[in-house]
Design an enzyme around this catalytic site. Structure first.
Site, short mmCIF file in Angstrom:
data_model
loop_
_atom_site.label_atom_id
_atom_site.label_comp_id
_atom_site.label_asym_id
_atom_site.label_seq_id
_atom_site.Cartn_x
_atom_site.Cartn_y
_atom_site.Cartn_z
CG ASN A 7 -1.80 1.15 1.36
OD1 ASN A 7 -1.74 2.07 0.55
ND2 ASN A 7 -2.66 1.13 2.37
NE ARG A 90 -5.88 2.13 -0.22
CZ ARG A 90 -5.82 3.31 0.35
NH1 ARG A 90 -4.67 3.78 0.76
NH2 ARG A 90 -6.90 4.01 0.53
NE ARG A 240 -9.61 12.92 3.83
CZ ARG A 240 -9.62 11.60 3.78
NH1 ARG A 240 -10.77 10.93 3.79
NH2 ARG A 240 -8.50 10.93 3.71
CD GLU A 383 -9.00 -0.83 4.60
OE1 GLU A 383 -8.46 -0.59 5.70
OE2 GLU A 383 -9.37 0.07 3.83
#
Ligand code: ADP
Length: 395
Positions: A7, A90, A240, A383
């Protein structure tokens, strides 16, 4: 079969080597500060740590160090790179071209390049990781697993924005959704726990971490999700903003003379619970500050919970016959109080969590009461394992 999962971020690289005969993690590690002074690789094998501090000027050098670390005589786990059967990568944004995990070919490369316009930091970094592996392990197959792929099942009424259709046709502006690998893993795991066929399962998956998104799953597939064209939309996150009136953006740009780069930074890095609280983006810090009487930390936590509530309730109505609500990600798995806050108010719909059962972290637990109309679970996501499984399937 041994599968390496990679990743790559713009200056970091996470990796895990799996033995897929028993899905065991043989070794995992993190390279930081790639291309910046002070590059560092930290590898964990069980309790043992192995650290390399050496400048790594690009991703090829970082991957080279990863290969050295996993084959290191003392600290490694394999004696030769030929023991690696495949590499799973990923990837972030596959747009409309990628609907499932795929062995890398020209189409994948084109899609990654095309959708870099929506993921300018991530897609090129993912590509650098791939190119480094292709260079250093030329005979091994590479598979790409995309964050957006799981959400390609969303119907048009859920992925379109309320703007002129021409922007979708001309520029592919629409909702794509992210965290797909995690929502996919959680859906499969929930189906397994409920002993159901995934295609018969309607549920809500809440991935709450540094970045957070909720996914409405209908008949085992993504039906709607909170993140959009980019991972900025939806829930209030660590740094965010999540949803806001778009006019806020144009107003601030005009008032402060911000250019698009600065505005992008404000919304992605300086907003969310960090911006509101002025304390931290980490929910442990926020919970401590709120307990010590910090008002803005308390407000930030309430905002986070209310936004999640709104989406869960809305998605239940969108999907119908919801059997499970699942919490995952750093906050979803670990914050007992945040799960309580989010589920508060659902009692009126007959959905209740049991405070004692909810007193858990990670793992796989049913946390709702026996008479709750919808089961509520805490399930740890994985994941990397999902990427390794897809890679195994494809090679
Ligand atoms: P990422 O999106 O970077 O993968 P994670 O899913 O690991 O993030 O989530 C990280 C967040 O999880 C941290 O910022 C922190 O807010 C939260 N977290 C981790 N442990 C706890 C805890 N015990 N209580 C509350 N929040 C926690």
């Amino acid at each position: 079969m041994k599968i390496l999962v990679i990743n790559c971020g713009s200056s970091s690289l996470k990796y895990q080597l799996f033995d897929m005969d028993n899905e065991e993690v043989l070794v995992k590690g993190l390279v930081e500060r790639i291309g910046i002074d002070g590059s560092r690789l930290k590898q964990e094998k069980g309790e043992d740590e192995y650290i390399i501090e050496e400048d790594m000027k690009d991703h090829t050098e970082a991957v080279k160090h990863v290969f050295d670390a996993i084959t290191d005589k003392e600290n490694g786990v394999i004696s030769d790179l030929s023991e690696i059967d495949a590499v799973g990568h990923r990837f972030v944004h596959g747009g409309e071209k990628i609907t499932k995990s795929v062995v890398i070919d020209e189409n994948v490369r084109e899609a990654v390049k095309e959708y870099s316009k929506f993921a300018p930091l991530h897609n090129p970094a993912n590509m650098m990781g791939l190119e480094a592996c292709e260079k250093l392990l030329p005979n091994v197959k590479n598979v790409a697993v995309f964050d957006t792929a799981f959400h390609q099942s969303m119907p048009e009424e859920n992925f379109l924005y309320g703007i002129d259709y021409k922007y979708y046709e001309d520029q592919a502006v629409r909702k794509y959704g992210f965290h797909g690998t995690s929502h996919d893993f959680i859906t499969q795991k929930t189906a397994q726990v409920l002993e159901k066929d995934q295609k018969d399962l309607n549920m809500i998956s809440c991935h709450l971490g540094n970045g957070s998104s909720i996914c409405a799953i209908k008949e085992g597939k993504s039906f709607d999700t909170t993140m959009g064209l980019t991972p900025l939309e939806g829930l209030v996150m660590g740094t965010r903003s999540g949803d806001l009136d778009p006019t806020v953006v144009t107003f601030l740009m005009n008032e402060y003379g911000y250019d698009t780069k600065k505005m992008d930074n404000v919304l992605n890095k300086e907003s969310g619970v960090l911006g509101v609280s002025g304390v931290s983006s980490d929910f442990r810090d926020l919970e401590n500050a709120a307990n010590d009487g910090n008002k803005r930390a308390e407000i930030a936590l309430k905002m986070f919970a209310n936004r999640a509530k709104r989406y869960i309730a809305g998605y239940m109505a969108e999907v119908g016959n919801v059997e499970a609500i699942v919490f995952t990600g750093g906050i979803g798995e670990n914050s007992i109080t945040m799960r309580e806050s989010i589920m508060e108010g659902f009692e009126q719909f007959g959905i209740k969590i049991d405070p004692e059962k909810n007193n858990v972290r990670g793992g796989c637990h049913l946390v709702s009461t026996d008479d709750s109309k919808v089961k509520v679970f805490v399930i740890a996501t994985n994941e990397e394992l999902m990427i390794a499984r897809d890679t195994k399937k494809l090679v």
